[in-house]
Motif scaffolding. Structure first.
Motif, PDB file in Angstrom:
ATOM      1  N   SER A  78      -6.151   1.121   9.341  1.00  0.00           N
ATOM      2  CA  SER A  78      -6.071  -0.325   9.512  1.00  0.00           C
ATOM      3  C   SER A  78      -7.451  -0.902   9.841  1.00  0.00           C
ATOM      4  O   SER A  78      -7.760  -2.016   9.434  1.00  0.00           O
ATOM      5  N   TYR A  92      -9.132  -1.032   6.468  1.00  0.00           N
ATOM      6  CA  TYR A  92      -8.597  -2.105   5.622  1.00  0.00           C
ATOM      7  C   TYR A  92      -9.104  -3.480   6.035  1.00  0.00           C
ATOM      8  O   TYR A  92      -9.148  -4.404   5.238  1.00  0.00           O
ATOM      9  N   TRP A 104      -7.673  -6.283   0.530  1.00  0.00           N
ATOM     10  CA  TRP A 104      -6.385  -5.718   0.120  1.00  0.00           C
ATOM     11  C   TRP A 104      -5.243  -6.697   0.387  1.00  0.00           C
ATOM     12  O   TRP A 104      -5.153  -7.281   1.464  1.00  0.00           O
ATOM     13  N   GLY A 133      -2.024  -5.704  -0.119  1.00  0.00           N
ATOM     14  CA  GLY A 133      -0.860  -4.930   0.279  1.00  0.00           C
ATOM     15  C   GLY A 133       0.129  -4.800  -0.863  1.00  0.00           C
ATOM     16  O   GLY A 133       1.014  -3.968  -0.817  1.00  0.00           O
ATOM     17  N   SER A 169      -0.846  -4.752  -4.409  1.00  0.00           N
ATOM     18  CA  SER A 169      -1.374  -3.902  -5.467  1.00  0.00           C
ATOM     19  C   SER A 169      -2.307  -2.864  -4.859  1.00  0.00           C
ATOM     20  O   SER A 169      -2.834  -3.067  -3.774  1.00  0.00           O
ATOM     21  N   PRO A 170      -2.487  -1.742  -5.564  1.00  0.00           N
ATOM     22  CA  PRO A 170      -3.330  -0.682  -4.989  1.00  0.00           C
ATOM     23  C   PRO A 170      -4.825  -1.009  -5.039  1.00  0.00           C
ATOM     24  O   PRO A 170      -5.613  -0.351  -4.366  1.00  0.00           O
ATOM     25  N   ALA A 212      -2.419  -8.229   3.593  1.00  0.00           N
ATOM     26  CA  ALA A 212      -2.440  -7.054   4.456  1.00  0.00           C
ATOM     27  C   ALA A 212      -3.792  -6.864   5.137  1.00  0.00           C
ATOM     28  O   ALA A 212      -3.848  -6.525   6.326  1.00  0.00           O
ATOM     29  N   PRO A 215      -0.536  -0.335   7.618  1.00  0.00           N
ATOM     30  CA  PRO A 215      -0.773   0.884   6.834  1.00  0.00           C
ATOM     31  C   PRO A 215       0.406   1.863   6.905  1.00  0.00           C
ATOM     32  O   PRO A 215       0.686   2.533   5.909  1.00  0.00           O
ATOM     33  N   PHE A 225       3.506   1.258   6.880  1.00  0.00           N
ATOM     34  CA  PHE A 225       4.474   0.870   5.853  1.00  0.00           C
ATOM     35  C   PHE A 225       4.122   1.538   4.528  1.00  0.00           C
ATOM     36  O   PHE A 225       4.991   2.071   3.833  1.00  0.00           O
ATOM     37  N   TYR A 226       2.819   1.543   4.179  1.00  0.00           N
ATOM     38  CA  TYR A 226       2.429   2.109   2.883  1.00  0.00           C
ATOM     39  C   TYR A 226       2.418   3.631   2.900  1.00  0.00           C
ATOM     40  O   TYR A 226       2.728   4.262   1.893  1.00  0.00           O
ATOM     41  N   ASN A 252       5.998   4.403   2.522  1.00  0.00           N
ATOM     42  CA  ASN A 252       6.391   4.034   1.167  1.00  0.00           C
ATOM     43  C   ASN A 252       5.927   5.089   0.156  1.00  0.00           C
ATOM     44  O   ASN A 252       6.697   5.534  -0.695  1.00  0.00           O
ATOM     45  N   ASN A 253       4.670   5.519   0.281  1.00  0.00           N
ATOM     46  CA  ASN A 253       4.131   6.504  -0.664  1.00  0.00           C
ATOM     47  C   ASN A 253       4.860   7.830  -0.586  1.00  0.00           C
ATOM     48  O   ASN A 253       4.895   8.577  -1.563  1.00  0.00           O
TER      49      ASN A 253
END
Lengths: 308, 307
Positions: free
Chosen positions: A31, A34, A39, A41, A43-44, A276, B154, B156-157, B160-161
């Motif tokens: 985090s 990020y 980002w 959240g 799309s990659p 995000a 993060p 959450f992802y 999710n992944n």
């Protein structure tokens, strides 16, 4: 005890440490990373944007508003809750009638009853408590305004959660209601271990109850009060305030963002607005506030330790 | 620099003289009356707060037996008759039974996992010397003071992944991970207090480390496990933030989420009495468990804050 020691250590630590690293430590590190990207959240793809998010945060009025509310939560909430709890605990442990031949200081009759009842809200989910009070605060048909009408105050019918200047205080009151009992029990345990001779001699010296409280009870309880303060502050900045604010004041977090706190703002930016990276930036601010709060309380509260 | 105010009387000079006296403060009559007034005052104050604590709960129970119309027209009146249908409607139609089952599954799995994994890590950290021991310990304990919300985005992802979003077992793993900091912290301190001789004797007798742990140390640690178990039970049963983010499938909702969801959707359905019945249903088991086990609950929870 050397045989197979390292294999055993690795075997026992691997799973707990792995889970903890994957779900707690790694997201924390991510985090912060990020917060320097753009980002969404969704799309990659994302790219590094340096301090853009932080610049944006500094110019974001809602961020400052929620920071202010979070600070209020961290300062006012522990102050009110802990003062009330100290007061009640003192009443329970020292406020009793002096019985002939008994100790100079005694608890009130039924002290264990009070401690059990006061603790009730603590075992309930904060989400359930929040729902319950959201009903009670309802301006038209809620229990509180109905009481006001019942005792002849029909003209005083606040909107409570619907009033931007009241909503935050209403939400805080609910947290006070639900947490006081825990601290009453905690402080009672501390007070019960203070030797009664201390009180007896203070009374002989002519000290009143207030003086006994401030000169004996509070100093001897200081460590507990301080760790309670930090504990409450961290809760008030984090999980608890999220639940009450999100459940009780739906929509943007109170009328005109009047109850939005930092945690709620992080949640909304991340999961409602698809921002995000910006959400994690506010999260970093929240982390800084939390750590600073704990450090300041520990620093200011430092006293010489009293032994008894 | 701050200096401490020491309490005026010191135990050394007071204890001997005072504790022998039968009626400790043979003060004038005024003093005695002060005690009486104080007694009335403290009871008064204490009872007022007790009423403030109990009233909302009783009000919820009472409301759960009322009809929708009387909930709004007269919030404080007693129900005209007991509408038990509110309860059955909440249990079946409002999915309270599903939420209950989900919560029991999630909390049951997490609680067992937290206790097993937490005590394993704590045992190793408390009893064995190895490079990195302190680092790992503080890594765990540091997690207690961090705001979870920061990690949630993060997380959450990550979840999710791994394909664990909206699954019961995914939620269990995350609950365990977030319960570990306090559990490890508490149990490490606890394992340090247990005597080493028994474990050493077992080891000399040929038991492996693993066997020594499960057959000797774990049973000895039972009081500590109960305290930390209650703490975790309440925390996980009442958890709201983690499932709100990680568990959005309506069929997988836990109690707290389900109730909030119901309350929000009530705006369209209007089954307020059913919602109150659901609220009370979610409240009663924990309150009941608390009344039965209140000593352990209080110990478990206060142990959490004192350290």
């Amino acid at each position: 005890m050397q045989h197979g020691k390292y294999r055993f250590i690795v075997g026992f630590l691997a799973l707990p440490l792995g889970l903890y690293a994957l779900f707690v430590v790694w997201p924390f590190i991510q985090s912060i990373y990020y917060s320097f990207t753009d980002w969404t959240g969704l799309s990659p793809e994302f790219k590094m944007v340096g301090f853009d998010n932080y610049t944006r945060m500094i110019h974001d009025d809602i961020f400052w508003k929620s920071l202010e509310h979070s600070l209020l939560f961290a300062l006012v909430l522990p102050l009110v809750t802990i003062s009330l709890a100290l007061f009640f605990a003192f009443m329970i442990n020292v406020g009793g009638r002096r019985r002939r031949g008994g100790p100079a200081i005694s608890g009130v009759r039924g002290s264990s009853f009070y401690k059990i009842v006061y603790f009730f809200p603590q075992v309930l989910s904060i989400a359930i408590v929040a729902l319950l009070f959201a009903f009670a605060y309802n301006p038209d048909s809620g229990a509180i305004n109905s009481i006001l009408r019942g005792i002849g105050l029909g003209s005083v019918q606040p909107l409570w959660l619907g009033d931007p200047s009241l909503a935050l205080w209403c939400v805080m009151a609910v947290l006070v209601w639900s947490t006081v009992g825990f601290f009453v029990v905690l402080f009672s345990a501390g007070m019960a271990s203070i030797p009664t001779e201390l009180y007896e001699s203070a009374l002989l010296d002519g000290a009143g109850r207030a003086a006994t409280f401030f000169r004996i009870t509070l100093p001897l309880l200081w460590d507990t009060v301080q760790s309670g303060w930090v504990y409450m502050g961290i809760l008030a900045l984090g999980a608890e305030s999220f639940a009450v604010v999100q459940i009780m004041t739906t929509g943007p977090g109170g009328p005109d963002y009047s109850t939005t706190v930092l945690v709620l703002y992080v949640y909304q930016k991340a999961f409602r607005d698809g921002q995000a990276a910006y959400a994690t930036t506010i999260g970093v601010a929240l982390l800084v506030v939390t750590l600073a709060f704990a450090a300041i309380v520990m620093r200011l509260g430092r006293r010489e330790r009293l032994e008894f | 620099m701050k200096t401490t105010e020491t309490p005026a009387p010191l135990p050394a000079e007071s204890g001997a003289t005072v504790s022998k006296i039968d009626v400790p403060v043979p003060g004038p009559a005024g003093k005695k009356r002060e005690g009486g007034v104080l007694n009335v005052f403290s009871h008064g104050v204490l009872i007022i707060w007790a009423i403030m604590v109990v009233t909302p709960l009783l009000w919820a129970v009472m409301t759960s037996f009322k009809s929708d119309s009387s909930i709004f027209s007269s919030p404080w009146s007693l129900p005209d008759h007991l509408h038990f249908d509110n309860w059955s409607r909440a249990w079946t139609q409002a999915n309270m039974s599903d939420y209950f089952l989900n919560t029991v599954l999630v909390v049951g799995g997490s609680l067992i996992g937290t206790l097993v994994l937490g005590s394993m890590a704590a045992y190793v950290l408390a009893r064995f010397d190895f490079p990195g021991n302190r680092f790992i310990y503080y890594l765990f304990v540091g997690g207690m003071s961090f705001p979870i919300m920061l990690a949630l985005v993060p997380l959450f992802y990550v979840v999710n992944n791994m394909g664990l979003l909206n699954t019961i077992h995914g939620l269990i793993l995350v609950y365990i991970a977030y319960s570990l900091p306090f559990t490890v912290f508490f149990l490490t301190a606890f394992f340090r207090t247990l005597p080493t001789s028994v474990a050493e004797a077992a080891f000399v007798d040929g038991a492996s480390h693993t066997r020594t742990f499960f057959q000797i140390m774990l049973p000895m640690a039972k009081p500590g496990l109960i305290s930390v178990g209650i703490f975790n039970f309440l925390g996980q049963w009442n958890q709201y933030m983690l499932p709100t983010v990680l568990n959005t499938d309506p069929d997988k909702k836990v109690l707290t989420q389900g109730l909030v969801q119901l309350a929000v959707s009530q705006g369209y359905k209007g089954d307020w009495s059913g919602l109150f019945a659901g609220l009370v249903m979610a409240m009663l088991p924990v309150l009941g468990a608390y009344i039965v086990f209140q000593r352990q609950v209080v110990q478990g929870l206060t142990a959490g804050a004192l350290k």
